[in-house]
Design a protein around this motif. Sequence first.
Motif, PDB file in Angstrom:
ATOM      1  N   MET A   1       0.857  -1.188   0.000  1.00 27.99           N
ATOM      2  CA  MET A   1       0.000   0.000   0.000  1.00 27.99           C
ATOM      3  C   MET A   1       0.888   1.231   0.000  1.00 27.99           C
ATOM      4  N   CYS A   2       0.477   2.259  -0.720  1.00 28.23           N
ATOM      5  CA  CYS A   2       1.260   3.481  -0.865  1.00 28.23           C
ATOM      6  C   CYS A   2       0.356   4.692  -0.761  1.00 28.23           C
ATOM      7  N   GLY A   3       0.959   5.816  -0.434  1.00 33.82           N
ATOM      8  CA  GLY A   3       0.258   7.086  -0.447  1.00 33.82           C
ATOM      9  C   GLY A   3       0.956   8.051  -1.377  1.00 33.82           C
ATOM     10  N   ILE A   4       0.189   8.777  -2.177  1.00 33.47           N
ATOM     11  CA  ILE A   4       0.741   9.726  -3.141  1.00 33.47           C
ATOM     12  C   ILE A   4       0.136  11.100  -2.880  1.00 33.47           C
ATOM     13  N   ILE A   5       0.981  12.137  -2.943  1.00 33.74           N
ATOM     14  CA  ILE A   5       0.488  13.507  -2.956  1.00 33.74           C
ATOM     15  C   ILE A   5       1.259  14.286  -4.008  1.00 33.74           C
ATOM     16  N   GLY A   6       0.599  15.247  -4.625  1.00 36.04           N
ATOM     17  CA  GLY A   6       1.246  16.135  -5.571  1.00 36.04           C
ATOM     18  C   GLY A   6       0.578  17.486  -5.551  1.00 36.04           C
ATOM     19  N   LEU A   7       1.379  18.544  -5.744  1.00 35.48           N
ATOM     20  CA  LEU A   7       0.848  19.899  -5.677  1.00 35.48           C
ATOM     21  C   LEU A   7       1.547  20.757  -6.725  1.00 35.48           C
ATOM     22  N   HIS A   8       0.758  21.397  -7.567  1.00 32.63           N
ATOM     23  CA  HIS A   8       1.236  22.297  -8.615  1.00 32.63           C
ATOM     24  C   HIS A   8       0.654  23.678  -8.324  1.00 32.63           C
ATOM     25  N   LEU A   9       1.523  24.648  -8.057  1.00 31.44           N
ATOM     26  CA  LEU A   9       1.065  25.979  -7.664  1.00 31.44           C
ATOM     27  C   LEU A   9       1.008  26.903  -8.874  1.00 31.44           C
ATOM     28  N   ARG A  10      -0.182  27.425  -9.150  1.00 26.10           N
ATOM     29  CA  ARG A  10      -0.372  28.368 -10.250  1.00 26.10           C
ATOM     30  C   ARG A  10      -0.080  29.796  -9.823  1.00 26.10           C
ATOM     31  N   ASP A  11      -0.252  30.099  -8.554  1.00 31.20           N
ATOM     32  CA  ASP A  11      -0.118  31.455  -8.037  1.00 31.20           C
ATOM     33  C   ASP A  11       1.267  31.629  -7.416  1.00 31.20           C
ATOM     34  N   PRO A  12       2.126  32.499  -7.992  1.00 28.27           N
ATOM     35  CA  PRO A  12       3.467  32.694  -7.424  1.00 28.27           C
ATOM     36  C   PRO A  12       3.457  33.141  -5.965  1.00 28.27           C
ATOM     37  N   GLU A  13       2.370  33.774  -5.520  1.00 29.60           N
ATOM     38  CA  GLU A  13       2.321  34.191  -4.117  1.00 29.60           C
ATOM     39  C   GLU A  13       2.322  33.002  -3.161  1.00 29.60           C
ATOM     40  N   LEU A  14       1.970  31.814  -3.675  1.00 26.90           N
ATOM     41  CA  LEU A  14       1.967  30.619  -2.832  1.00 26.90           C
ATOM     42  C   LEU A  14       3.313  29.899  -2.825  1.00 26.90           C
ATOM     43  N   HIS A  15       4.231  30.284  -3.689  1.00 31.99           N
ATOM     44  CA  HIS A  15       5.494  29.558  -3.791  1.00 31.99           C
ATOM     45  C   HIS A  15       6.248  29.453  -2.463  1.00 31.99           C
ATOM     46  N   PRO A  16       6.271  30.504  -1.615  1.00 37.28           N
ATOM     47  CA  PRO A  16       6.946  30.348  -0.321  1.00 37.28           C
ATOM     48  C   PRO A  16       6.278  29.328   0.601  1.00 37.28           C
ATOM     49  N   MET A  17       5.038  28.939   0.293  1.00 31.99           N
ATOM     50  CA  MET A  17       4.284  28.018   1.150  1.00 31.99           C
ATOM     51  C   MET A  17       4.342  26.579   0.658  1.00 31.99           C
ATOM     52  N   LEU A  18       5.049  26.307  -0.434  1.00 31.67           N
ATOM     53  CA  LEU A  18       5.019  24.957  -1.010  1.00 31.67           C
ATOM     54  C   LEU A  18       5.325  23.888   0.023  1.00 31.67           C
ATOM     55  N   GLY A  19       6.399  24.053   0.779  1.00 30.57           N
ATOM     56  CA  GLY A  19       6.796  23.023   1.729  1.00 30.57           C
ATOM     57  C   GLY A  19       5.791  22.815   2.845  1.00 30.57           C
ATOM     58  N   SER A  20       5.254  23.889   3.388  1.00 32.39           N
ATOM     59  CA  SER A  20       4.283  23.732   4.475  1.00 32.39           C
ATOM     60  C   SER A  20       3.012  23.065   3.980  1.00 32.39           C
ATOM     61  N   LEU A  21       2.612  23.389   2.739  1.00 33.22           N
ATOM     62  CA  LEU A  21       1.423  22.747   2.174  1.00 33.22           C
ATOM     63  C   LEU A  21       1.675  21.255   1.930  1.00 33.22           C
ATOM     64  N   LEU A  22       2.853  20.924   1.403  1.00 33.74           N
ATOM     65  CA  LEU A  22       3.180  19.511   1.191  1.00 33.74           C
ATOM     66  C   LEU A  22       3.251  18.757   2.510  1.00 33.74           C
ATOM     67  N   ASP A  23       3.804  19.391   3.523  1.00 34.60           N
ATOM     68  CA  ASP A  23       3.912  18.743   4.833  1.00 34.60           C
ATOM     69  C   ASP A  23       2.531  18.424   5.394  1.00 34.60           C
ATOM     70  N   ASP A  24       1.612  19.376   5.287  1.00 38.31           N
ATOM     71  CA  ASP A  24       0.254  19.132   5.760  1.00 38.31           C
ATOM     72  C   ASP A  24      -0.413  18.017   4.954  1.00 38.31           C
ATOM     73  N   MET A  25      -0.194  18.005   3.643  1.00 40.44           N
ATOM     74  CA  MET A  25      -0.772  16.959   2.803  1.00 40.44           C
ATOM     75  C   MET A  25      -0.195  15.586   3.165  1.00 40.44           C
ATOM     76  N   LEU A  26       1.093  15.551   3.458  1.00 44.74           N
ATOM     77  CA  LEU A  26       1.747  14.285   3.783  1.00 44.74           C
ATOM     78  C   LEU A  26       1.116  13.618   4.999  1.00 44.74           C
ATOM     79  N   CYS A  27       0.681  14.427   5.952  1.00 44.88           N
ATOM     80  CA  CYS A  27       0.024  13.858   7.140  1.00 44.88           C
ATOM     81  C   CYS A  27      -1.218  13.062   6.758  1.00 44.88           C
ATOM     82  N   GLY A  28      -1.877  13.465   5.678  1.00 46.55           N
ATOM     83  CA  GLY A  28      -3.106  12.805   5.266  1.00 46.55           C
ATOM     84  C   GLY A  28      -2.918  11.451   4.622  1.00 46.55           C
ATOM     85  N   VAL A  29      -1.678  11.098   4.246  1.00 46.59           N
ATOM     86  CA  VAL A  29      -1.437   9.787   3.628  1.00 46.59           C
ATOM     87  C   VAL A  29      -0.390   8.973   4.393  1.00 46.59           C
TER      88      VAL A  29
END
Length: 297
Positions: free
Chosen positions: A1-29
């Motif tokens: 069994m595996c868990g997958i997450i992926g995130l593509h940011l369209r808004d450059p204002e979110l680029h500084p948040m990429l890691g925190s968003l991925l970290d939160d997503m990782l908790c879900g899988v």
Amino acid sequence: MCGIIGLHLRDPELHPMLGSLLDDMLCGVSERGPDSVGVAVYGDEQRNPPGQSAVSVLHAPGDLDVAVGALLPNRPSVTATRTGDTTVLAAPVAAEALTAAVAAAAPDALVVGRGDDLVVYKGVGHPSDLAVTYGLREVTGWQGLAHTRMATESAIIPEGCHPYSVGPNQCLVHNGSFSNHATVRRDLQRAGVSFDSENDSEVGARFVAACLAEGDDLEKALLRLGETFDGFYTLLVTSEEGFAVVRDEIACKPAVIAEHPRWVAMASEFRALADLPGIGEARVWEPDPGKVYTWQR
């Protein structure tokens, strides 16, 4: 069994948040794969500086940066950053030249990622612990993915982690199994493709990399994969062009996609998407069997 997450940011204002968003997503899988985690990030200028390329390496000797620098033309400065099991080398040369120098300087080391916009980390352990090791919350950039693994067919070692990154700025993560991977492997080997493991996911990654090298875009490469491979799978593939998701014709492996004007995300479970900014306004759906979904940068 595996868990997958992926995130593509369209808004450059979110680029500084990429890691925190991925970290939160990782908790879900995390519960889908407590054995190991691989992470790939695009656009982090601290980890892969502009004008340079980066190569991610397992089993790197301690003086690899010195040895690699001595093999490169004009002896450029090479930096080495060890993060858990992964060492990232960066230098102002093309990714292929840096990769070749690593192979010559350390034949027993394994390159697990390369490119001018990509850094890959792989390691064994629980997702929450490895997120700290990787400094995931501090990551910046425009795209990222992660794969958590519960090993069922191979050893729990860093080499067995996804993503499989076998082409420049390319990554593939896989939940499922390719039943005819041995046949496809032989076909690729006859065409001159070499392999690092016996893993079926690597065969898929090498196939997609070969298609992209021939000029296919992500959509065409994954359509060709569906025509060639048997089995069941959910795949997430990323490149410097963007992000693609596909499931097999039966679609027995879970996947959820969410699309918002500011971002696009996918995960094995909805709870990994639940805290993304503006999720209440996003379109959320389960991808159709056999259909390739792509988003370009």
